[in-house]
Design an enzyme around this catalytic site. Structure first.
Site, mmCIF file in Angstrom:
data_model
loop_
_atom_site.group_PDB
_atom_site.id
_atom_site.type_symbol
_atom_site.label_atom_id
_atom_site.label_comp_id
_atom_site.label_asym_id
_atom_site.label_seq_id
_atom_site.Cartn_x
_atom_site.Cartn_y
_atom_site.Cartn_z
ATOM 1 N N CYS A 181 0.521 -1.156 -0.340
ATOM 2 C CA CYS A 181 0.031 0.293 -0.017
ATOM 3 C C CYS A 181 0.600 1.211 0.165
ATOM 4 O O CYS A 181 2.090 1.030 0.374
ATOM 5 C CB CYS A 181 -1.539 0.062 1.288
ATOM 6 S SG CYS A 181 0.078 0.319 2.834
ATOM 7 N N GLU A 220 0.734 -1.102 16.051
ATOM 8 C CA GLU A 220 0.104 -0.126 15.429
ATOM 9 C C GLU A 220 -1.603 0.190 16.520
ATOM 10 O O GLU A 220 -1.426 1.758 16.893
ATOM 11 C CB GLU A 220 -0.652 -0.141 14.069
ATOM 12 C CG GLU A 220 -1.329 0.871 13.731
ATOM 13 C CD GLU A 220 -2.543 0.458 12.631
ATOM 14 O OE1 GLU A 220 -2.375 -0.187 11.507
ATOM 15 O OE2 GLU A 220 -3.741 1.665 11.881
#
Lengths: 288, 288
Positions: free
Chosen positions: B16, B128
């Protein structure tokens, strides 16, 4: 052989806190002289008749009122523009906006100030929704069912409030769709507890009786919603305003009969229905 | 008779935007001298090996680093406490936090300032999520599945952010439960578009092939989620890191083979898999 029949009244049937407060205050105010109410005080024609006889007159707008006249703001509330008109005419304002509706209005106002595009979950034409829209701003969207969202464009920020008498399941389905249509979603669940409790009690009762009677004004949105809930439970359901409407043939073969009533249905009307149903199975007379 | 076999690569498979940026910048930085990365730069052992050979060394903490050393903050981001430590040690910080993760961190911080009790939808131990919690405050709750909410007490105000690689369906199920548990709910849908697009493309491909290969690190959460999606589509699905893992017997009877890859899977690894699968049906040799 006489068949035994059981009549069961749902928990939480009838007047909610906001309606009770409005009715009591209106009667007290009328004792001191005529008072005007913008639109019927509650969505129950029988109780509105009784109020009129005691000096609470329903008006459709403020045109005919004169300075000093007493104006009741009913539990549904009004948009701020109407409040301003009333102040400009020097009316004496008796504000009986339900505190829970007042909360929905304030949350709508806050969402507008915070720059959200606002969705009001409720019935477009209902006076409560109209009052909330007054605080939500002109570009607020009223959504009644998830189907109303078809074709709606995605928005970055959506703010949501609900008509206080919405069913939670409809509300949550709509919120789920709005989640898909936004990146930021702020939701105030302004459905009042008394609505939820009444709906739950009604659903539970409908599940264990043969037929249901829902008592309340045909113009009452929350009463109509109780009718839908009972039918969703698969039970034959009759929406009546008064005992006189009950027909003997509806009762054939029903050994358990449930009764519930909307937030605007007075106790004396509910009592009348219960009495008639009890008589209906003690006497052998047709009910009318 | 040779059976024809079709190999189809899913749209949006592989790196990504955030990962691509991190890898490119890390290689450039390492060209000027050794750089350190706190934890593996991406969850792909093959690419991390390649990075190490080019001078990007993975460290588990900041203890061994000296003032002036270059420290890469990887795309998952770090809690503010780690940033402070790095500043205190006078490290040169190369912040490659994915901008979408940065958004989730800022929204979490804003929700905390606004006084919401915060729910992070994601995996408790994922770096994250750990970085987002650093901004959400100590009493933030991490919710991985709707089942995690069982027994949770209702809260007046709940604020929600998501790990950027969550599946939308899990996220929306959790939001629906949180709606029931609060009176005010503010949701930032921080799932990144590239995740949604990759998941949709994967699901759609899985629906029209016989078997699926999902290529990517076994330690990559978003890759593992692609595996689950393919299995939900009812397709035999193999999670592999490299072409060498492919076994001939898996391919028996499959005339259409789908391939997808996580956000941290480099193109050269995907290419290797595609090549092997193509060879697998041109040659008659067992794959290994």
């Amino acid at each position: 052989m006489k068949k035994s029949r059981e009549i069961i009244l749902a928990d939480k049937a009838g007047f909610c806190f906001g309606v009770k407060r409005a009715i009591n205050t209106a009667f007290k105010a009328a004792a001191g002289g005529k008072v005007y109410c913008l639109g019927p005080l509650i969505h129950n024609p029988q109780e509105v008749d009784r109020l009129r006889r005691e000096g609470v007159e329903t008006v459709d707008d403020l045109k005919t009122l004169k300075p000093g006249d007493s104006l009741i703001i009913r539990s549904h509330g009004v948009p701020p523009s109407v409040l301003r008109q009333a102040h400009d005419k020097d009316l004496t304002i008796i504000d009986l906006t339900c505190p829970f509706v007042g909360k929905a209005q304030r949350f709508a106002e806050r969402l507008q100030i915070e720059g959200y595009r606002i969705v009001v979950v409720g019935e477009k034409k209902h006076p409560e929704v109209q009052s909330i829209i007054g605080y939500a701003g002109e570009d607020a969207i009223v959504v009644e069912t998830p189907a109303d969202l078809e074709g709606m464009k995605a928005q970055r920020r959506l703010g949501v409030v609900a008509q206080t008498t919405q069913s939670y399941s409809n509300f949550s389905e709509i919120v789920l769709e709005l989640l898909r249509l936004s990146k930021e979603l702020k939701v105030y669940n302004t459905i009042c507890n008394s609505t939820t409790e009444r709906q739950n009690a009604t659903r539970s009762l409908a599940g264990r009786v043969d037929i249901m009677f829902v008592v309340g004004g045909r113009n009452s949105a929350n009463t109509t919603r109780l009718v839908s809930l009972c039918r969703e439970e698969g039970k034959p359901t009759y929406h009546i305003e008064v005992a006189d409407e009950i027909r003997q043939e509806w009762l054939q073969g029903a050994s358990k009969i449930g009764v519930t009533a909307g937030a605007s249905t007075p106790d004396w009307v509910i009592e009348g229905v219960l009495k008639r149903l009890r008589e209906g199975h003690t006497s052998k007379q047709p009910v009318r």
